[in-house]
Every structure is written in structure tokens, then in C-alpha cells.
Enzyme design. Structure first.
Site, short mmCIF file in Angstrom:
data_model
loop_
_atom_site.label_atom_id
_atom_site.label_comp_id
_atom_site.label_asym_id
_atom_site.label_seq_id
_atom_site.Cartn_x
_atom_site.Cartn_y
_atom_site.Cartn_z
N ARG A 54 -16.35 6.27 2.04
CA ARG A 54 -16.66 7.71 2.03
C ARG A 54 -16.66 8.25 0.61
O ARG A 54 -17.39 9.18 0.30
CB ARG A 54 -15.58 8.49 2.80
CG ARG A 54 -15.60 8.32 4.29
CD ARG A 54 -14.42 9.07 4.93
NE ARG A 54 -13.20 8.29 4.94
CZ ARG A 54 -12.03 8.71 4.46
NH1 ARG A 54 -11.91 9.90 3.92
NH2 ARG A 54 -10.98 7.93 4.54
N TYR A 64 -4.60 7.63 -6.88
CA TYR A 64 -5.85 8.39 -7.03
C TYR A 64 -5.66 9.78 -7.64
O TYR A 64 -6.63 10.48 -7.89
CB TYR A 64 -6.59 8.49 -5.69
CG TYR A 64 -5.82 9.15 -4.56
CD1 TYR A 64 -5.80 10.53 -4.42
CD2 TYR A 64 -5.13 8.39 -3.63
CE1 TYR A 64 -5.10 11.14 -3.38
CE2 TYR A 64 -4.42 8.98 -2.58
CZ TYR A 64 -4.42 10.36 -2.47
OH TYR A 64 -3.72 10.95 -1.45
N HIS A 117 0.85 -1.21 0.00
CA HIS A 117 0.00 0.00 0.00
C HIS A 117 0.88 1.24 0.00
O HIS A 117 1.41 1.65 1.02
CB HIS A 117 -0.93 0.01 1.22
CG HIS A 117 -1.91 1.15 1.19
ND1 HIS A 117 -2.95 1.21 0.29
CD2 HIS A 117 -2.00 2.29 1.92
CE1 HIS A 117 -3.64 2.33 0.49
NE2 HIS A 117 -3.07 3.00 1.47
N HIS A 144 -11.56 3.98 -3.09
CA HIS A 144 -10.77 4.80 -2.15
C HIS A 144 -11.18 4.50 -0.72
O HIS A 144 -10.36 4.25 0.15
CB HIS A 144 -10.87 6.29 -2.43
CG HIS A 144 -10.12 7.08 -1.41
ND1 HIS A 144 -10.68 7.47 -0.21
CD2 HIS A 144 -8.83 7.48 -1.36
CE1 HIS A 144 -9.75 8.08 0.53
NE2 HIS A 144 -8.63 8.11 -0.16
N HIS A 150 -5.60 -0.87 6.35
CA HIS A 150 -5.72 -0.39 7.73
C HIS A 150 -6.60 -1.31 8.57
O HIS A 150 -6.14 -1.88 9.53
CB HIS A 150 -6.23 1.06 7.84
CG HIS A 150 -5.41 2.04 7.06
ND1 HIS A 150 -4.06 2.18 7.26
CD2 HIS A 150 -5.73 2.90 6.05
CE1 HIS A 150 -3.60 3.11 6.43
NE2 HIS A 150 -4.58 3.55 5.67
N GLU A 167 -10.29 3.32 8.76
CA GLU A 167 -9.04 3.87 9.29
C GLU A 167 -9.32 4.79 10.47
O GLU A 167 -8.52 4.91 11.39
CB GLU A 167 -8.28 4.64 8.19
CG GLU A 167 -6.95 5.23 8.65
CD GLU A 167 -6.15 5.88 7.53
OE1 GLU A 167 -6.68 5.98 6.41
OE2 GLU A 167 -4.99 6.27 7.78
N HIS A 219 -9.39 1.36 1.38
CA HIS A 219 -9.14 1.88 2.73
C HIS A 219 -10.35 1.53 3.58
O HIS A 219 -11.48 1.92 3.24
CB HIS A 219 -9.03 3.40 2.72
CG HIS A 219 -7.78 3.96 2.14
ND1 HIS A 219 -7.77 5.01 1.25
CD2 HIS A 219 -6.47 3.66 2.36
CE1 HIS A 219 -6.53 5.33 0.94
NE2 HIS A 219 -5.71 4.52 1.59
N ASP A 251 2.43 3.05 2.88
CA ASP A 251 1.37 4.05 2.82
C ASP A 251 1.92 5.45 2.52
O ASP A 251 2.31 5.72 1.41
CB ASP A 251 0.57 4.01 4.13
CG ASP A 251 -0.77 4.74 4.02
OD1 ASP A 251 -1.05 5.32 2.97
OD2 ASP A 251 -1.54 4.71 4.99
N HIS A 273 1.23 5.39 -1.39
CA HIS A 273 0.86 6.62 -2.12
C HIS A 273 2.19 7.32 -2.33
O HIS A 273 2.67 8.03 -1.45
CB HIS A 273 -0.06 7.52 -1.29
CG HIS A 273 -1.29 6.83 -0.76
ND1 HIS A 273 -2.35 6.48 -1.56
CD2 HIS A 273 -1.63 6.44 0.48
CE1 HIS A 273 -3.28 5.91 -0.82
NE2 HIS A 273 -2.87 5.87 0.41
ZN LIG Z 1 -3.60 4.90 2.05
#
Ligand SMILES: [Zn+2]
Length: 433
Positions: free
Chosen positions: A200, A117, A55, A197, A259, A225, A222, A310, A57
Site C-alpha cells: 500500500r 518508519y 517485528h 512498509h 503477518h 495483514e 507487512h 509488533d 514498532h
Molecule cells: Zn507491524
């Protein structure tokens, strides 16, 4: 054929001594007791499979050491992240991703699941090639010497029943069908998966569309979290995020819940029954004050444990591995819930599996991704067997081999040199160019 002679290697069940590993065309073709062939490489340390970061970013590397003033929470940290995301251009993203991946290769990471993303130009305007940024990241990984699985993220809403906020427009595709169309246009010769994502950011009715688009590839999300996500999900749907994903057909053996921090007993059972993976990101979760996941309960329910860097608050697969066990010790008052072999599996095989990477073991047929650890440094001297994993850090990664080719020695990339100056320039340009 390349012959690697290993003083010690982590094979099934523990450490084996004096092992020859042969690779051809990037793949392990022989594992046997050391013979009298002339080796191409001699490893006097302990050889483990290459690590995977399940994971990532990658652009968050530009936030390291810059978010600690002023306190706050996950949500205030996110504002800083949005500032960086808003500035990046295809060039500065490519440069930052390359620098971060060079650092990761030098730390022993040979494959990355990039939870991508940042899709479009500011305002959400597509580039001429709508996949320009995703493809730039994949290329940056290849240039650095590792393999990226591009986990293309659907990010469609700013919260339950809310449109994207201004800062989120670059992440959005308008609706889930436009997202799916863009993902379908990705070239077939790169390693891909898909991602929600979070509950949410993807409306409930769009969740099954993303799940179907995975089509057997990794499906990442995700999950829980922060408690605020659970509260919003319950208020909007009457379900926990895990139950909502279950009802949408998004939980299965190729699902990775990233998470998985704030779960109910039912959530844990559902993830286990699905054979899902939980990608724990211990250093980021500590950094962002997320809370401690229920590692022992998850493992007991049959959830596979994997690891992610992450936001790259540090780049050290051994710190992630140790953080998994340390978090559980802090939460339970017990030591050794996860023995060293299980921790190694989480950092290697399980994390590679989660992103569709065939590496992660020293078996015949696996990609020849090898990491030599120094068992005699100031940090590791005296460590017994695989307990080395609990004393070593990325600074003890002596040699990194991907697909049979040496990529890094002593923390220095054989083609690109010391990652430090490369990173310094890339981070500077990301914030100013
Ligand atoms: Zn993340």
C-alpha cells in the site's frame, strides 16, 4: 571466561541436564557436561537461548491499554496510533523506546528487529541529522542491554496511487531515491536492514529499488495483514501483494513477510519456494482482529516461522510462542502442529536469523544470550521438559544474560530497576510533553 552452570539447558533435540556453558568476550566458547570448575552463575531453572522480537514498532508501547474503548477495527486503531506518532519528539521517542526495551530485556528478549518508519519531524521536515530518530532508537536498545536491528522502512504513499495523508508525512522521504540516500548515510557499525512498509505504501515501481538496497541484509514487509490490502492491490495491479513482491524481486531467503495472514495457495507456495520467513505476531494480530495465518500450510510449504511483538500489546515472548500454536489449533481443530522444539526455534533461532542476529542458540560461537526459566512457579510447576514453554509466561523469566552479562533478575533490570515506573513516566511524557 564466565562459567554458567545450568541444571537444565535446551540444546539441540531437547533438554540436557547439568550443563556448563562458558562465555568469553560475549560469545559462547564452551558447552559441556557440568564439571568441577567454580561457576560464576548457577541456574537451577531451565536455560533457553535469548528470545528475539523480529517485528517491533517500539513506540506503540505507548498505546497499550489505551485503545480498547469504543470497538472499531485495525483501521480505527491506526488513527489512535497516528495521534501518538504525530506527538513524539526525539526526546520522548528515545525515552519511550528505552522504557519499552528495558521491559523487553526483563522478559528475555535479547535482540529486536525495529521496523522503523517514524523518520522525520511533523510535516515531514528532516531533522538536522535525517536519521536522528532511527539512531535514537538504536541507542535506546543499547542502553537497555539488547541489540536493535534497524529495519529502515520505505513509506512513500498513502495507498495505491495516493499521496501520503497529513498524519503520514513524518514517515515519508518524498521518493524512493531520497529514502535510499538517507539509509545509505546510516553508520556502518550498527545492525541494519530495510523494509517495505507494505504494498500500500510503496508504489510498484519503487519496490525493486528497496529490494536492491537490502544488498543481502534483511528485507521486511507487512504482507496481507488485512483483506482490504489484498483487494486494493488486486484492483490496482491485478496481482496479490505476494505476487507483486515476487514480480519486483523482493522475495528471497532474507525476506521476512510480516503477518502473512490472508494468503492464497499460490502466495503460500511462492513464499515457500523463495525460502522466505513469515514473522507472525500472534498477540497483536489477535488484538487488531487481523485473522489467523495459515501456519501449518506455511510451514508445510517451507516457509520459516518467526515471531514478533509488533505493537507490544503485551511483552511476553512465551505468549507469542504459545499464540502461534494456539492460533493453529483454533483454525484447524488439531493440537500440536508445532511441537515445543519448533516453537522454541520460532521464538529464538528463526527470529534472530530474520533480523541478521547471530544469537538464538546455545552453540559454541553464538553470542552468550541466555534466559533462565523458572520450572517451579505457580504457573509452571509440574510441567514436563520443554512443555514448560506452553505453561510459562514472562513472569517466569528468572535471569537474562546478553553477551555473557547478566541484565535482569526476577523481572528487574540490574542497572535500571523495575520497568514499571520507567514505563509509566515514558508513556505519560509521550502523550503530554
Ligand atoms: Zn507491524
Amino acid at each position: 571466561v564466565t562459567l554458567f552452570r545450568c541444571a537444565a539447558a535446551a540444546l539441540d533435540g531437547g533438554i540436557a541436564f547439568d550443563v556448563d556453558i562458558e562465555s568469553a568476550d560475549g560469545v559462547i566458547v564452551g558447552v559441556r557436561p557440568a564439571g568441577d570448575g567454580v561457576p560464576d552463575e548457577v541456574f537451577t531453572g531451565v536455560v533457553v537461548p535469548g528470545f528475539a522480537d523480529a517485528h517491533s514498532h517500539v513506540f506503540h508501547r505507548g498505546l497499550r491499554g489505551r485503545s480498547h474503548a469504543g470497538g472499531g477495527s485495525f483501521w480505527t486503531w491506526r488513527e489512535t496510533m497516528y495521534q501518538l506518532a504525530g506527538r513524539l519528539t526525539p526526546d520522548t521517542l528515545r525515552e519511550l523506546a528505552f522504557a519499552a526495551y528495558v521491559e523487553m530485556v526483563c522478559a528475555g528478549v535479547t535482540a529486536v528487529g525495529e521496523f522503523h518508519y517514524l523518520h522525520h519531524a511533523p510535516g515531514g521536515v528532516p531533522y538536522d541529522d535525517p536519521n536522528e530518530l532511527g539512531l535514537a532508537v538504536v541507542q535506546a536498545g543499547a542502553d537497555a542491554g539488547l541489540v536493535v536491528t534497524l529495519l529502515d522502512v520505505a513509506y512513500l504513499a498513502g495507498g495505491f496511487g495516493q499521496p501520503l495523508a497529513e498524519a503520514q508525512l513524518r514517515f515519508g522521504d518524498g521518493d524512493v531515491h531520497a529514502w535510499a540516500e538517507r539509509v545509505e548515510a546510516l553508520p556502518a557499525d550498527i545492525r541494519t536492514g530495510v523494509a517495505i512498509h507494505s504494498v500500500r505504501a510503496v508504489p510498484p515501481e519503487a519496490l525493486p529499488v528497496v529490494a536492491r538496497a537490502a544488498a543481502g541484509r534483511p528485507l521486511h514487509v507487512h504482507l496481507s495483514e488485512q483483506p482490504a490490502e489484498n483487494e486494493a492491490c488486486l484492483a490496482a495491479t491485478g496481482l496479490t501483494p505476494t505476487a507483486l513482491l515476487h514480480s519486483a524481486g523482493a522475495l528471497g531467503p532474507t525476506t521476512s513477510a510480516v503477518h502473512a495472514t490472508h494468503l492464497t495457495d499460490d502466495d503460500v507456495r511462492r513464499l515457500g519456494a523463495a525460502g522466505a520467513t513469515a514473522v507472525i505476531c500472534p498477540t497483536t494480530e489477535a488484538d487488531l482482529a487481523d485473522g489467523l495465518p495459515r501456519i501449518g500450510d506455511l510451514a508445510g510449504a517451507g516457509v520459516v516461522l518467526a515471531l514478533g511483538g509488533d505493537q507490544h500489546v503485551i511483552t511476553d515472548p512465551l505468549a507469542q510462542l504459545r499464540g502461534l500454536e494456539y492460533g493453529e489449533r483454533l483454525a484447524t481443530g488439531r493440537r500440536g502442529s508445532l511441537p515445543p522444539l519448533d516453537l522454541l526455534a520460532a521464538a529464538t533461532r528463526n527470529s534472530h536469523d530474520a533480523i541478521g542476529s547471530p544469537a538464538g542458540s546455545l552453540w559454541i560461537g553464538a553470542p552468550a544470550d541466555l534466559v533462565e526459566l523458572d520450572p517451579a512457579s505457580a504457573r509452571t510447576a509440574g510441567s514436563l521438559g520443554l512443555q514448560l514453554l506452553l505453561s510459562a509466561s514472562a513472569a517466569d523469566v528468572r535471569t537474562v544474560v546478553t553477551a555473557g552479562v547478566v541484565q535482569a533478575r526476577g523481572g528487574v533490570h540490574v542497572r535500571w530497576g523495575d520497568p514499571g515506573p520507567i514505563l509509566a513516566r515514558a508513556v505519560e511524557r509521550a502523550w503530554t510533553a
